[in-house]
Design a protein around this motif. Structure first.
Motif, PDB file in Angstrom:
ATOM      1  N   ALA A  31       0.834  -1.212   0.000  1.00 61.76           N
ATOM      2  CA  ALA A  31       0.000   0.000   0.000  1.00 61.76           C
ATOM      3  C   ALA A  31       0.865   1.257   0.000  1.00 61.76           C
ATOM      4  N   PRO A  32       0.382   2.346  -0.618  1.00 60.69           N
ATOM      5  CA  PRO A  32       1.153   3.598  -0.615  1.00 60.69           C
ATOM      6  C   PRO A  32       1.363   4.129   0.796  1.00 60.69           C
ATOM      7  N   ASP A  33       2.363   4.974   0.951  1.00 63.09           N
ATOM      8  CA  ASP A  33       2.755   5.450   2.284  1.00 63.09           C
ATOM      9  C   ASP A  33       1.618   6.149   3.025  1.00 63.09           C
ATOM     10  N   HIS A  34       0.732   6.823   2.281  1.00 64.57           N
ATOM     11  CA  HIS A  34      -0.330   7.589   2.945  1.00 64.57           C
ATOM     12  C   HIS A  34      -1.509   6.716   3.364  1.00 64.57           C
ATOM     13  N   ALA A  35      -1.549   5.468   2.888  1.00 60.77           N
ATOM     14  CA  ALA A  35      -2.744   4.637   3.062  1.00 60.77           C
ATOM     15  C   ALA A  35      -2.931   4.206   4.519  1.00 60.77           C
ATOM     16  N   ILE A  36      -4.194   4.234   4.947  1.00 59.86           N
ATOM     17  CA  ILE A  36      -4.586   3.738   6.267  1.00 59.86           C
ATOM     18  C   ILE A  36      -4.838   2.234   6.160  1.00 59.86           C
ATOM     19  N   LEU A  37      -4.382   1.490   7.156  1.00 58.84           N
ATOM     20  CA  LEU A  37      -4.652   0.058   7.220  1.00 58.84           C
ATOM     21  C   LEU A  37      -5.601  -0.187   8.395  1.00 58.84           C
ATOM     22  N   ARG A  96       4.127   1.157   9.894  1.00 57.35           N
ATOM     23  CA  ARG A  96       3.282   2.356   9.972  1.00 57.35           C
ATOM     24  C   ARG A  96       2.223   2.202  11.065  1.00 57.35           C
ATOM     25  N   PRO A  97       2.614   1.882  12.296  1.00 63.51           N
ATOM     26  CA  PRO A  97       1.606   1.658  13.347  1.00 63.51           C
ATOM     27  C   PRO A  97       0.709   2.864  13.589  1.00 63.51           C
ATOM     28  N   GLU A  98       1.199   4.065  13.257  1.00 63.81           N
ATOM     29  CA  GLU A  98       0.381   5.271  13.429  1.00 63.81           C
ATOM     30  C   GLU A  98      -0.779   5.315  12.440  1.00 63.81           C
ATOM     31  N   LYS A  99      -0.695   4.510  11.369  1.00 64.88           N
ATOM     32  CA  LYS A  99      -1.758   4.488  10.356  1.00 64.88           C
ATOM     33  C   LYS A  99      -2.617   3.222  10.448  1.00 64.88           C
ATOM     34  N   VAL A 100      -2.465   2.464  11.518  1.00 60.67           N
ATOM     35  CA  VAL A 100      -3.278   1.252  11.717  1.00 60.67           C
ATOM     36  C   VAL A 100      -4.358   1.545  12.756  1.00 60.67           C
ATOM     37  N   ILE A 101      -5.582   1.087  12.466  1.00 54.29           N
ATOM     38  CA  ILE A 101      -6.732   1.425  13.314  1.00 54.29           C
ATOM     39  C   ILE A 101      -7.776   0.316  13.223  1.00 54.29           C
ATOM     40  N   ALA A 111      -0.348   3.475  18.952  1.00 53.98           N
ATOM     41  CA  ALA A 111       0.354   4.488  18.162  1.00 53.98           C
ATOM     42  C   ALA A 111      -0.539   5.218  17.161  1.00 53.98           C
ATOM     43  N   THR A 112      -1.828   4.867  17.061  1.00 56.26           N
ATOM     44  CA  THR A 112      -2.710   5.460  16.046  1.00 56.26           C
ATOM     45  C   THR A 112      -2.728   6.980  16.156  1.00 56.26           C
ATOM     46  N   SER A 113      -2.509   7.660  15.030  1.00 58.68           N
ATOM     47  CA  SER A 113      -2.453   9.125  15.047  1.00 58.68           C
ATOM     48  C   SER A 113      -3.849   9.732  15.096  1.00 58.68           C
ATOM     49  N   GLN A 114      -3.923  10.960  15.589  1.00 63.82           N
ATOM     50  CA  GLN A 114      -5.184  11.683  15.645  1.00 63.82           C
ATOM     51  C   GLN A 114      -5.721  11.924  14.235  1.00 63.82           C
ATOM     52  N   GLU A 115      -4.832  12.195  13.286  1.00 61.11           N
ATOM     53  CA  GLU A 115      -5.236  12.446  11.899  1.00 61.11           C
ATOM     54  C   GLU A 115      -5.938  11.217  11.309  1.00 61.11           C
ATOM     55  N   VAL A 116      -5.379  10.053  11.562  1.00 57.18           N
ATOM     56  CA  VAL A 116      -5.968   8.808  11.055  1.00 57.18           C
ATOM     57  C   VAL A 116      -7.310   8.547  11.735  1.00 57.18           C
ATOM     58  N   PHE A 117      -7.375   8.757  13.037  1.00 53.20           N
ATOM     59  CA  PHE A 117      -8.638   8.580  13.755  1.00 53.20           C
ATOM     60  C   PHE A 117      -9.722   9.477  13.169  1.00 53.20           C
TER      61      PHE A 117
END
Length: 283
Positions: free
Chosen positions: A108-114, A132-137, A158-164
């Motif tokens: 998956a591309p770097d910006h993609a959420i998993l 990319r644990p900050e992008k996993v939710i 590690a999930t980021s606020q932006e991803v949430f």
């Protein structure tokens, strides 16, 4: 974070439902599974659900056509290379999910959420299989997805606020109500629901009442739309057992110990509606 293209991994009942609501909301959706037969079965399930809605005049034919046109199928995980979010709805097994997320992290591309639709497994542990644990939710939909309005949105460590916020906004676009949940075994839904189902099974195991009478008490006495044993059969008794084991192991508390009768039914292959027999018999 702008989400336009979605891959749903797993074309079973949950995955096809997630793909349906995403496509109906205007997202470009790739429905993925390990072989053509599984993908086509999922796509057929979606079309059947949509046709039923058309027949009942809940949606128009053009709505069905638009939804179907937003769907593509995949049996090659490399198709995740150009999506904005992956929603995993594969089997409820930690090793399978960790292996899958490690692969998706590479593709998956770097910006993609998993995102994972897990109903009980730790988001933090799944995220640890990626870079990319900050992008996993967690994005836990309820079954049946097209009908049920809730999504549990679960933050890993590690999930980021932006991803949430992106997943919360996406849930709203699907006409779902999202609830923020922290990463504990069973989250909220199954931490409350499964012990109730397990206790209902104990009342049958101990001879307190029949399955029919237990369900009647909860429907007429507690105003539940469906009795807990009927619901257990609908969910799958193997799934109920697995979640109880996750709760028991995760909390180390014997109040989550699975009922021996639940184990016996699963060992016998009595898994509920999907196998034709559980607490009730199905055609």
């Amino acid at each position: 974070m702008d989400i336009k293209k979605v891959m749903v991994v797993g074309a079973g009942q949950m995955g096809s439902g997630i793909a349906q609501v995403c496509a109906a909301a205007g997202y470009e959706v790739v429905l993925h599974d390990i072989n053509e037969e599984a993908v086509e079965k999922g796509l057929s399930r979606i079309k059947k659900q949509l046709q039923r809605q058309v027949d009942k005049e809940r949606i128009e034919q053009k709505d069905m056509d638009n939804t179907v046109n937003n769907l593509a199928t995949s049996v090659d995980l490399s198709n995740a290379a150009n999506v904005d979010i992956v929603i995993e709805a594969a089997v409820e097994n930690m090793e399978v999910k960790k292996d899958l997320f490690a692969q998706l992290d590479e593709i998956a591309p770097d910006h993609a959420i998993l995102a994972t639709n897990t109903s009980s497994l730790p988001i933090t542990e799944i995220a640890a299989a990626t870079n990319r644990p900050e992008k996993v939710i967690g994005m836990h939909f309820m079954n049946p997805v097209p009908v049920m309005k809730l999504v549990e949105v679960i933050r890993g460590l590690a999930t980021s606020q932006e991803v949430f916020e992106a997943v919360e906004a996406m849930s709203a676009s699907l006409k779902k109500t999202s609830v923020e949940v922290q990463d504990f075994p069973g989250f909220v839904s199954n931490r409350v629901l499964m012990p109730m189902i397990n206790e209902a099974i104990y009342t049958v195991y101990e001879g307190v009442a029949s399955p029919e009478d237990v369900d009647e008490v909860m429907k007429l006495g507690m105003n539940h739309p469906m009795g807990p044993l009927t619901l257990a059969d609908f969910i799958g008794l193997d799934t109920c057992l697995y979640i109880m084991e996750v709760l028991h192991e995760g909390f180390g508390d014997d109040k989550y110990r699975p009922c021996p009768l639940l184990r016996k039914y699963v060992s016998a292959g009595w898994l509920g509606k999907k196998s034709g027999r559980g607490f009730y018999t199905y055609e």
